[in-house]
Design a protein around this motif. Structure first.
Motif, mmCIF file in Angstrom:
data_model
loop_
_atom_site.group_PDB
_atom_site.id
_atom_site.type_symbol
_atom_site.label_atom_id
_atom_site.label_comp_id
_atom_site.label_asym_id
_atom_site.label_seq_id
_atom_site.Cartn_x
_atom_site.Cartn_y
_atom_site.Cartn_z
ATOM 1 N N ASP A 191 -5.728 10.029 70.946
ATOM 2 C CA ASP A 191 -5.462 11.371 70.435
ATOM 3 C C ASP A 191 -5.660 11.480 68.924
ATOM 4 N N LEU A 192 -5.773 10.341 68.266
ATOM 5 C CA LEU A 192 -5.906 10.360 66.808
ATOM 6 C C LEU A 192 -7.336 10.594 66.349
ATOM 7 N N GLN A 193 -8.256 10.642 67.292
ATOM 8 C CA GLN A 193 -9.655 10.907 66.951
ATOM 9 C C GLN A 193 -9.762 12.216 66.159
ATOM 10 N N ASP A 194 -10.416 12.113 64.988
ATOM 11 C CA ASP A 194 -10.677 13.267 64.106
ATOM 12 C C ASP A 194 -9.404 13.908 63.542
ATOM 13 N N GLN A 195 -8.276 13.177 63.588
ATOM 14 C CA GLN A 195 -7.034 13.706 63.020
ATOM 15 C C GLN A 195 -6.829 13.170 61.598
ATOM 16 N N HIS A 196 -6.097 13.929 60.805
ATOM 17 C CA HIS A 196 -5.714 13.476 59.466
ATOM 18 C C HIS A 196 -4.346 12.807 59.567
ATOM 19 N N LEU A 197 -4.227 11.582 59.070
ATOM 20 C CA LEU A 197 -2.983 10.816 59.170
ATOM 21 C C LEU A 197 -2.196 10.883 57.866
ATOM 22 N N VAL A 198 -0.892 10.900 58.010
ATOM 23 C CA VAL A 198 0.021 10.776 56.868
ATOM 24 C C VAL A 198 0.771 9.467 57.051
ATOM 25 N N ILE A 199 0.572 8.522 56.141
ATOM 26 C CA ILE A 199 1.138 7.176 56.301
ATOM 27 C C ILE A 199 1.883 6.765 55.042
ATOM 28 N N PRO A 200 2.800 5.781 55.164
ATOM 29 C CA PRO A 200 3.557 5.328 53.995
ATOM 30 C C PRO A 200 2.648 4.669 52.964
ATOM 31 N N ALA A 215 -8.929 0.798 64.151
ATOM 32 C CA ALA A 215 -10.180 0.079 63.911
ATOM 33 C C ALA A 215 -10.674 -0.603 65.185
ATOM 34 N N GLN A 216 -9.751 -1.250 65.925
ATOM 35 C CA GLN A 216 -10.143 -1.974 67.138
ATOM 36 C C GLN A 216 -10.656 -1.031 68.227
ATOM 37 N N ASN A 217 -10.165 0.191 68.262
ATOM 38 C CA ASN A 217 -10.564 1.143 69.287
ATOM 39 C C ASN A 217 -11.646 2.111 68.800
ATOM 40 N N ASN A 218 -12.199 1.814 67.623
ATOM 41 C CA ASN A 218 -13.280 2.635 67.071
ATOM 42 C C ASN A 218 -12.899 4.113 66.984
ATOM 43 N N ILE A 219 -11.640 4.360 66.593
ATOM 44 C CA ILE A 219 -11.175 5.729 66.403
ATOM 45 C C ILE A 219 -11.576 6.198 65.004
ATOM 46 N N ARG A 220 -12.227 7.332 64.948
ATOM 47 C CA ARG A 220 -12.619 7.885 63.656
ATOM 48 C C ARG A 220 -11.613 8.973 63.259
ATOM 49 N N ILE A 221 -10.880 8.720 62.171
ATOM 50 C CA ILE A 221 -9.943 9.741 61.680
ATOM 51 C C ILE A 221 -10.638 10.564 60.600
ATOM 52 N N SER A 222 -10.174 11.775 60.395
ATOM 53 C CA SER A 222 -10.810 12.636 59.400
ATOM 54 C C SER A 222 -10.406 12.267 57.980
ATOM 55 N N GLY A 223 -9.278 11.562 57.834
ATOM 56 C CA GLY A 223 -8.805 11.140 56.517
ATOM 57 C C GLY A 223 -7.342 10.760 56.583
ATOM 58 N N LYS A 224 -6.816 10.333 55.472
ATOM 59 C CA LYS A 224 -5.396 9.971 55.459
ATOM 60 C C LYS A 224 -4.776 10.304 54.116
ATOM 61 N N THR A 225 -3.495 10.644 54.165
ATOM 62 C CA THR A 225 -2.690 10.874 52.969
ATOM 63 C C THR A 225 -1.600 9.824 52.933
ATOM 64 N N GLU A 226 -1.514 9.091 51.832
ATOM 65 C CA GLU A 226 -0.483 8.055 51.673
ATOM 66 C C GLU A 226 0.609 8.596 50.762
ATOM 67 N N ALA A 227 1.851 8.452 51.207
ATOM 68 C CA ALA A 227 2.954 9.055 50.456
ATOM 69 C C ALA A 227 4.226 8.246 50.631
ATOM 70 N N ASN A 228 5.165 8.475 49.723
ATOM 71 C CA ASN A 228 6.502 7.915 49.878
ATOM 72 C C ASN A 228 7.095 8.425 51.179
ATOM 73 N N ILE A 229 7.852 7.559 51.850
ATOM 74 C CA ILE A 229 8.363 7.931 53.165
ATOM 75 C C ILE A 229 9.254 9.167 53.117
#
Length: 298
Positions: A191-200, A215-229
């Motif tokens: 379900d994460l295909q083409d989704q934008h992730l928010v991670i610590p 990476a192992q499942n060849n999932i392509r995300i649209s991007g990620k935002t890294e932030a304080n929890i």
């Protein structure tokens, strides 16, 4: 300055009573000692401090100015001793009354404050200093003695600390309320295909596992935002993207009218523990911390 020898607290108590009564006879009666014992104690005290304290006048003792000041000092000393007695009673009943406590961000914003509140309901006289820092820093702070105990993410490798596991939970998905995935019962890696992730933006075992699975499942995300929890829940609520987070933090910080919390598969586990040095192992405060854990979200 010549050395002053104060042999015992008893001589100071005799002086205090003598100052208050003005006669050796009344002092002896009040303290249940002999009049000669009062006289000897006063003579010894005056010899030890190197100055007279009373003038003898018509069978009474008239305090000199030096006696006035000494009396004030003795009152302060006896007051401190009384406070010390109360402190010893409290130590016997509750153990050490001061603790410097640290916690990882995932537990620090609501979970641990609930514990502190519960402990202080039991004994409001405890003094607790609390701070939030990454797990590795919590371990170093407790090992170095800058903090007395800390809530950490497990595993922890330390030769000097006791590590008590307090809980293990499965990571959950945090999704904006109006997101296309919000209606799903379970979120999967696909379900994460083409989704934008928010991670610590700090070391996080579940986030590391998630990125590895992507990476192992060849999932392509649209991007990620890294932030304080502390900011992740707000970012998700504002529609920035979806996140994988421990349920304790999710339920503590999420605006549940603006996000939904869903199970995630495959499961990623978080384990949390309490670390402290061995000399704290029998302490009442440590016991209270472990006995007042809030309910863990299922």
């Amino acid at each position: 300055m010549s050395q002053i020898n104060l042999n015992s607290l008893k001589s100071l108590v005799i002086f205090k009573t003598l100052y208050e009564t003005g006669t050796a006879t009344r002092t002896a009666k009040d303290l249940s000692i002999t009049q000669s014992g009062v006289s000897r104690s006063l003579a010894q005290l005056e010899e030890n401090i190197g100055m007279p304290l009373f003038i003898r006048h018509k069978k009474r003792l008239v305090a000199m100015p030096e006696a006035d000041e000494l009396y004030s000092e003795i009152l302060a000393l006896l007051g401190n001793l009384e406070e010390m007695k109360h402190s010893i009673v409290a130590l016997r009943e509750f153990g050490a009354s001061r603790m410097r406590l640290a916690a990882v961000p995932g537990l620090g914003f609501a979970f641990v404050p609930k514990i502190i509140a519960a402990v202080l309901q039991i004994n409001p006289s405890y003094n607790i200093y609390f701070d939030i820092m990454p797990s590795s820093e919590v371990v170093r702070a407790v090992e170095s003695g800058h903090f007395d105990a800390g809530f950490v993410t497990l595993p922890v490798n330390s030769q000097t600390l006791i590590v008590d596991k307090i809980c293990e939970v499965e990571a959950v998905s945090l999704i904006p309320l109006n997101h296309s995935l919000a209606s799903k019962d379970i979120i999967t890696i696909e379900d994460l295909q083409d989704q934008h992730l928010v991670i610590p933006n700090q070391p996080n075992l579940a986030a590391d596992q998630l990125l590895m699975q992507i990476a192992q499942n060849n999932i392509r995300i649209s991007g990620k935002t890294e932030a304080n929890i502390a900011a992740i829940c707000s970012l998700v609520a504002n529609g920035v993207g979806i996140s994988l987070i421990n349920p304790i933090t999710a339920y503590d910080l999420a605006a549940l009218d603006r996000v939904v919390i869903k199970p995630f598969k495959p499961a990623f586990n978080y384990s949390f523990g309490l670390v402290y040095k061995r000399n704290w192992s029998g302490n009442q405060l440590i016991k209270l911390l472990k006995e007042n854990l809030p309910d863990i979200p299922a």
